[in-house]
Write a protein that holds these residues in place. Structure first.
Motif, PDB file in Angstrom:
ATOM      1  N   ARG A   1      18.147   1.431  -8.436  1.00  0.00           N
ATOM      2  CA  ARG A   1      16.680   1.965  -7.910  1.00  0.00           C
ATOM      3  C   ARG A   1      15.131   1.378  -8.235  1.00  0.00           C
ATOM      4  N   ASP A   2      15.267   1.127  -9.445  1.00  0.00           N
ATOM      5  CA  ASP A   2      13.734   0.222 -10.413  1.00  0.00           C
ATOM      6  C   ASP A   2      13.477  -0.946  -9.453  1.00  0.00           C
ATOM      7  N   LEU A   3      14.650  -1.827  -9.630  1.00  0.00           N
ATOM      8  CA  LEU A   3      14.472  -3.205  -8.645  1.00  0.00           C
ATOM      9  C   LEU A   3      14.157  -3.214  -7.159  1.00  0.00           C
ATOM     10  N   PRO A   4      14.660  -2.373  -6.447  1.00  0.00           N
ATOM     11  CA  PRO A   4      14.616  -1.986  -5.455  1.00  0.00           C
ATOM     12  C   PRO A   4      13.277  -2.048  -5.291  1.00  0.00           C
ATOM     13  N   ARG A   5      12.621  -0.522  -6.331  1.00  0.00           N
ATOM     14  CA  ARG A   5      11.443   0.208  -6.366  1.00  0.00           C
ATOM     15  C   ARG A   5      10.627  -0.685  -6.199  1.00  0.00           C
ATOM     16  N   VAL A   6      10.211  -1.941  -7.390  1.00  0.00           N
ATOM     17  CA  VAL A   6       9.664  -3.066  -7.610  1.00  0.00           C
ATOM     18  C   VAL A   6       9.626  -4.182  -5.851  1.00  0.00           C
ATOM     19  N   LEU A   7      10.726  -4.775  -5.478  1.00  0.00           N
ATOM     20  CA  LEU A   7      10.444  -5.276  -4.456  1.00  0.00           C
ATOM     21  C   LEU A   7      10.081  -4.982  -3.194  1.00  0.00           C
ATOM     22  N   ALA A   8       9.571  -2.963  -3.226  1.00  0.00           N
ATOM     23  CA  ALA A   8       9.239  -2.836  -2.009  1.00  0.00           C
ATOM     24  C   ALA A   8       7.631  -3.000  -2.218  1.00  0.00           C
ATOM     25  N   GLU A   9       6.994  -2.885  -3.489  1.00  0.00           N
ATOM     26  CA  GLU A   9       5.801  -2.751  -3.721  1.00  0.00           C
ATOM     27  C   GLU A   9       5.356  -4.370  -3.710  1.00  0.00           C
TER      28      GLU A   9
END
Length: 303
Positions: free
Chosen positions: A80-88
């Motif tokens: 969840r959190d890694l994809p969020r960072v990559l989206a940013e």
């Protein structure tokens, strides 16, 4: 000007195949756990930010489905959190983000194929973490492709195909679950189709019309018992020596093979969206198994 592609987890099953496919599409910068700790999200951000990518391809994930039930923190950090960072990061660098999700986001009931707009309903921690990763990307990124896959295997790594080939040499009988339905999908197919889709969105430069969630899987469906049967048929055709007797493969239900994480019984994925949007025709799971077996034999010989 050469495109700069950041590929996370290039040594995993899907990442390995993506690394091979993407080489002809741009300069691939691989990011592995040897470069940076994926659980350290700030370190990941800083590492990728310095690369200034045009495309980010995320093949990193926590995939140990049963272990995820107890290792909840790491599961959600990676899924969840890694994809969020990559989206940013994709927003900062105006980059396309390619991410891999799972059939486990669906509730797994019924007997019809799931479409991308169906309501999710994960049955376990892994499925919930993958769903929340999808939602994080959708809420942040503007140029993204989320590919939901199923029953991933390859000619290398740790997967059902290689487990069956190993067990078939060691045991004269096996019992395999027969009431979970899905489409076995090789990592090579995932990588090939991902690259084709990327080529299309880059050439047309149309983020708004292509960004979204797509099912990427082999055509058709089967159950684990029939998949195993087909694996052993293919092995015998190719002259592999097996301890498994003909007739030694038994069928059991999911209730007879309890696992920490509940599995969906229906993982059928409708492929209309990806085929119509990108003009691809997904091959059958049987044809893909045959090709993957040939690749495995080329690497390992008739042992």
């Amino acid at each position: 000007m050469s495109r700069k592609i950041v590929l996370l987890a290039s040594t995993g099953q899907v990442g390995f195949e993506l690394n091979r496919q993407l080489q002809s599409f741009g300069e691939v910068v691989t990011v592995t756990r040897e470069n940076v700790n994926f659980l350290d999200l700030e370190a990941v951000y800083q590492y990728i930010n310095k690369i200034s990518p045009d495309i980010i391809v995320n093949a990193a994930a926590y995939t140990a489905v049963d272990k995820a039930e107890s290792d909840i923190a790491s599961t959600f950090t990676l899924n969840r959190d890694l994809p969020r960072v990559l989206a940013e990061l994709s927003i900062v660098h105006d980059a396309w983000l390619v991410h891999y999700s799972s059939d486990y986001v669906y509730p797994g009931n019924g007997d019809t194929s799931w479409i991308e707009s169906d309501a999710p309903g994960p049955l376990n921690v892994y499925g919930q973490s993958k769903l929340e990763g999808d939602l994080a990307i959708e809420s942040i990124a503007s140029k993204y492709l989320i590919f939901r896959t199923s029953w991933v295997y390859a000619a290398r790594g740790n997967n059902f195909l290689l487990s069956m080939l190993r067990l078939g040499k060691e045991r004269d009988s096996l019992n395999i679950v027969n009431d979970q339905i899905g489409a076995p999908t090789p990592a090579s197919l995932i990588a090939t189709v991902s690259t084709l889709c990327l080529q299309k969105v880059i050439s047309l430069d149309s983020a708004q019309s292509f960004s979204g969630v797509y099912h990427l899987a082999s055509r058709g469906h089967t159950n684990w018992y029939d998949f195993a049967s087909k694996i052993f048929d293919e092995a015998r055709i190719r002259g592999l020596s097996l301890a498994l007797k003909k007739g030694g493969l038994g069928q059991i239900s999911s209730t007879e093979y309890p696992t920490p994480a509940k599995r969906p019984q229906n993982s059928r994925l409708n492929l209309d969206k990806i085929e119509s949007k990108f003009g691809v025709i997904m091959p059958t799971w049987e044809s893909q198994l045959s090709l993957t077996m040939e690749e495995w034999l080329d690497a390992n010989g008739s042992v």
